[in-house]
Design a protein around this motif. Structure first.
Motif, mmCIF file in Angstrom:
data_model
loop_
_atom_site.group_PDB
_atom_site.id
_atom_site.type_symbol
_atom_site.label_atom_id
_atom_site.label_comp_id
_atom_site.label_asym_id
_atom_site.label_seq_id
_atom_site.Cartn_x
_atom_site.Cartn_y
_atom_site.Cartn_z
ATOM 1 N N SER A 93 -11.762 17.276 27.202
ATOM 2 C CA SER A 93 -13.225 17.254 27.269
ATOM 3 C C SER A 93 -13.723 17.023 28.692
ATOM 4 O O SER A 93 -14.856 17.382 29.030
ATOM 5 C CB SER A 93 -13.780 16.157 26.347
ATOM 6 O OG SER A 93 -13.569 14.855 26.889
ATOM 7 N N LEU A 94 -12.871 16.415 29.522
ATOM 8 C CA LEU A 94 -13.228 16.166 30.927
ATOM 9 C C LEU A 94 -12.736 17.281 31.856
ATOM 10 O O LEU A 94 -12.883 17.186 33.073
ATOM 11 C CB LEU A 94 -12.634 14.832 31.383
ATOM 12 C CG LEU A 94 -13.148 13.575 30.670
ATOM 13 C CD1 LEU A 94 -12.433 12.340 31.186
ATOM 14 C CD2 LEU A 94 -14.655 13.421 30.829
ATOM 15 N N GLY A 95 -12.131 18.318 31.276
ATOM 16 C CA GLY A 95 -11.682 19.458 32.067
ATOM 17 C C GLY A 95 -10.248 19.381 32.552
ATOM 18 O O GLY A 95 -9.814 20.227 33.340
ATOM 19 N N HIS A 96 -9.484 18.371 32.082
ATOM 20 C CA HIS A 96 -8.085 18.230 32.510
ATOM 21 C C HIS A 96 -7.175 19.063 31.606
ATOM 22 O O HIS A 96 -7.163 18.882 30.391
ATOM 23 C CB HIS A 96 -7.658 16.760 32.427
ATOM 24 C CG HIS A 96 -8.395 15.863 33.369
ATOM 25 N ND1 HIS A 96 -7.940 15.577 34.635
ATOM 26 C CD2 HIS A 96 -9.565 15.183 33.219
ATOM 27 C CE1 HIS A 96 -8.792 14.761 35.228
ATOM 28 N NE2 HIS A 96 -9.786 14.507 34.396
ATOM 29 N N THR A 97 -6.400 19.940 32.214
ATOM 30 C CA THR A 97 -5.433 20.732 31.445
ATOM 31 C C THR A 97 -4.010 20.579 31.986
ATOM 32 O O THR A 97 -3.049 20.883 31.279
ATOM 33 C CB THR A 97 -5.816 22.226 31.458
ATOM 34 O OG1 THR A 97 -5.943 22.666 32.817
ATOM 35 C CG2 THR A 97 -7.124 22.455 30.721
ATOM 36 N N THR A 120 -1.627 18.813 20.938
ATOM 37 C CA THR A 120 -3.029 19.099 21.235
ATOM 38 C C THR A 120 -3.207 19.758 22.591
ATOM 39 O O THR A 120 -4.204 20.445 22.833
ATOM 40 C CB THR A 120 -3.849 17.793 21.166
ATOM 41 O OG1 THR A 120 -3.545 17.116 19.938
ATOM 42 C CG2 THR A 120 -5.341 18.063 21.204
ATOM 43 N N CYS A 121 -2.254 19.562 23.490
ATOM 44 C CA CYS A 121 -2.348 20.140 24.833
ATOM 45 C C CYS A 121 -2.172 21.654 24.782
ATOM 46 O O CYS A 121 -1.250 22.145 24.118
ATOM 47 C CB CYS A 121 -1.298 19.528 25.761
ATOM 48 S SG CYS A 121 -1.571 17.793 26.137
ATOM 49 N N PRO A 122 -3.021 22.415 25.466
ATOM 50 C CA PRO A 122 -2.890 23.878 25.454
ATOM 51 C C PRO A 122 -1.622 24.364 26.144
ATOM 52 O O PRO A 122 -1.087 25.424 25.807
ATOM 53 C CB PRO A 122 -4.151 24.354 26.185
ATOM 54 C CG PRO A 122 -4.577 23.183 27.020
ATOM 55 C CD PRO A 122 -4.178 21.966 26.252
ATOM 56 N N VAL A 148 -0.855 17.866 38.683
ATOM 57 C CA VAL A 148 -1.144 16.999 37.535
ATOM 58 C C VAL A 148 -2.416 16.219 37.830
ATOM 59 O O VAL A 148 -2.520 15.536 38.848
ATOM 60 C CB VAL A 148 0.025 16.024 37.260
ATOM 61 C CG1 VAL A 148 -0.374 14.984 36.213
ATOM 62 C CG2 VAL A 148 1.248 16.798 36.782
ATOM 63 N N THR A 149 -3.396 16.332 36.939
ATOM 64 C CA THR A 149 -4.670 15.621 37.145
ATOM 65 C C THR A 149 -4.841 14.457 36.173
ATOM 66 O O THR A 149 -5.770 13.663 36.335
ATOM 67 C CB THR A 149 -5.866 16.575 36.981
ATOM 68 O OG1 THR A 149 -5.904 17.070 35.632
ATOM 69 C CG2 THR A 149 -5.760 17.736 37.962
ATOM 70 N N GLY A 150 -3.973 14.363 35.154
ATOM 71 C CA GLY A 150 -4.106 13.287 34.178
ATOM 72 C C GLY A 150 -2.758 12.841 33.654
ATOM 73 O O GLY A 150 -1.868 13.662 33.417
ATOM 74 N N CYS A 239 -10.805 7.586 34.180
ATOM 75 C CA CYS A 239 -10.768 9.052 34.010
ATOM 76 C C CYS A 239 -11.979 9.690 34.701
ATOM 77 O O CYS A 239 -13.082 9.145 34.667
ATOM 78 C CB CYS A 239 -10.781 9.415 32.520
ATOM 79 S SG CYS A 239 -9.298 8.909 31.645
ATOM 80 N N LYS A 240 -11.735 10.816 35.313
ATOM 81 C CA LYS A 240 -12.759 11.529 36.086
ATOM 82 C C LYS A 240 -13.069 12.860 35.441
ATOM 83 O O LYS A 240 -12.177 13.580 34.979
ATOM 84 C CB LYS A 240 -12.233 11.755 37.507
ATOM 85 C CG LYS A 240 -13.130 12.582 38.411
ATOM 86 C CD LYS A 240 -12.451 12.831 39.746
ATOM 87 C CE LYS A 240 -13.285 13.733 40.649
ATOM 88 N NZ LYS A 240 -12.618 13.983 41.942
ATOM 89 N N GLN A 241 -14.364 13.204 35.389
ATOM 90 C CA GLN A 241 -14.793 14.528 34.948
ATOM 91 C C GLN A 241 -14.491 15.536 36.053
ATOM 92 O O GLN A 241 -14.896 15.339 37.201
ATOM 93 C CB GLN A 241 -16.288 14.517 34.662
ATOM 94 C CG GLN A 241 -16.893 15.882 34.357
ATOM 95 C CD GLN A 241 -16.632 16.334 32.951
ATOM 96 O OE1 GLN A 241 -16.880 15.597 32.016
ATOM 97 N NE2 GLN A 241 -16.102 17.550 32.801
ATOM 98 N N LEU A 242 -13.738 16.582 35.729
ATOM 99 C CA LEU A 242 -13.445 17.610 36.727
ATOM 100 C C LEU A 242 -14.594 18.627 36.791
ATOM 101 O O LEU A 242 -15.211 18.912 35.774
ATOM 102 C CB LEU A 242 -12.125 18.325 36.382
ATOM 103 C CG LEU A 242 -10.855 17.477 36.444
ATOM 104 C CD1 LEU A 242 -9.649 18.350 36.191
ATOM 105 C CD2 LEU A 242 -10.724 16.776 37.786
#
Length: 242
Positions: A93-97, A120-122, A148-150, A239-242
């Motif tokens: 939801s925060l844009g992390h993939t 759940t991860c794409p 890696v962002t998360g 956590c940060k919104q990307l």
């Protein structure tokens, strides 16, 4: 409720659980609530035999927090797979993939949490095994060329170690990497930045187990007893919104 309570520490050891149950069978009890070991979802033959003896003696038992798959189910647990799923959904939801998960494959809860997260991860997350080489593993991830962002940690204790290592390496949380964990212990609110963590309903589970046992003994509820708590998310500043 006018009951006497005997508390014992099982030390996360199956032989110790067996010793406590042997004492219960020898000295008598109306019911027992116990936490299974976290490193196995299968009870030993000794424990299977003791739980059968409890049934034969009409002594109800309730397992709390996790359960053994090869004995009659009577438990109060959190939906660990849903907790992992919730962590992944929040990242997404925060844009992390591009995600990483730090797991402990010998831990029952960790396996379930990671299963929900990975499903759940794409795309398949980068996997790190939590052990004495955690710093080396995180360094290796950062130098692998994979962005890696998360990072999803299987509990708050591991998240704290992750914080320490990332801070040592000059990686900012959450500006460079966001972190989510599970359990929502006191660690989560004392870290800087405060840690977003899935709430584990520890106290509610304890109360539910006590109420369930009293209800069974009064004949108002039947045994075996099953209850599953759904997780909730405590959003903080990691956590940060990307």
């Amino acid at each position: 409720q006018n009951v006497d309570i005997l508390l014992s520490d099982t030390q996360n050891n199956m032989d110790t659980i067996c010793s406590v149950l042997e004492k219960v069978l020898a000295e008598g009890s109306n019911g027992i609530i116990f936490q299974p070991t976290s490193d196995s979802d299968i009870a030993s033959s000794r424990l299977v035999s003791l739980l059968k003896q409890l049934q034969d003696a009409n002594i109800p038992y309730i397992m709390i927090d996790t359960y053994y798959e090869n004995v009659p189910s009577s438990y109060i647990v959190m939906n660990e797979i849903a907790a992992g799923k919730m962590a992944a959904e929040y990242f997404l939801s925060l844009g992390h993939t591009d995600l990483c998960m730090i797991e402990q494959s010998s831990n029952v809860d960790s396996k379930l949490r990671m299963k929900g997260f990975e499903r759940t991860c794409p795309t398949a997350p980068y996997r790190i095994e939590h052990d004495s080489n955690l710093e080396f593993s995180i360094r290796e991830m950062l130098s692998s060329g994979k962005t890696v962002t998360g990072i999803f940690c299987y509990n708050d204790g591991v998240a704290k170690k992750c914080y320490d290592i990332l801070n040592k390496l000059g990686i900012s949380i959450p500006d460079d990497i966001s972190v989510i964990s599970i359990d929502d212990t006191i660690i989560a609110s004392t870290l800087s930045p405060t840690l977003t963590s899935i709430v584990h309903p520890k106290e509610y589970m304890g109360k539910a187990a006590a109420k369930a046992m009293i209800s069974i003994l009064k004949g108002d509820s039947s045994w075996p007893y099953l209850k599953v708590f759904e997780p909730a998310l405590a959003v903080r500043k990691s956590c940060k919104q990307l």
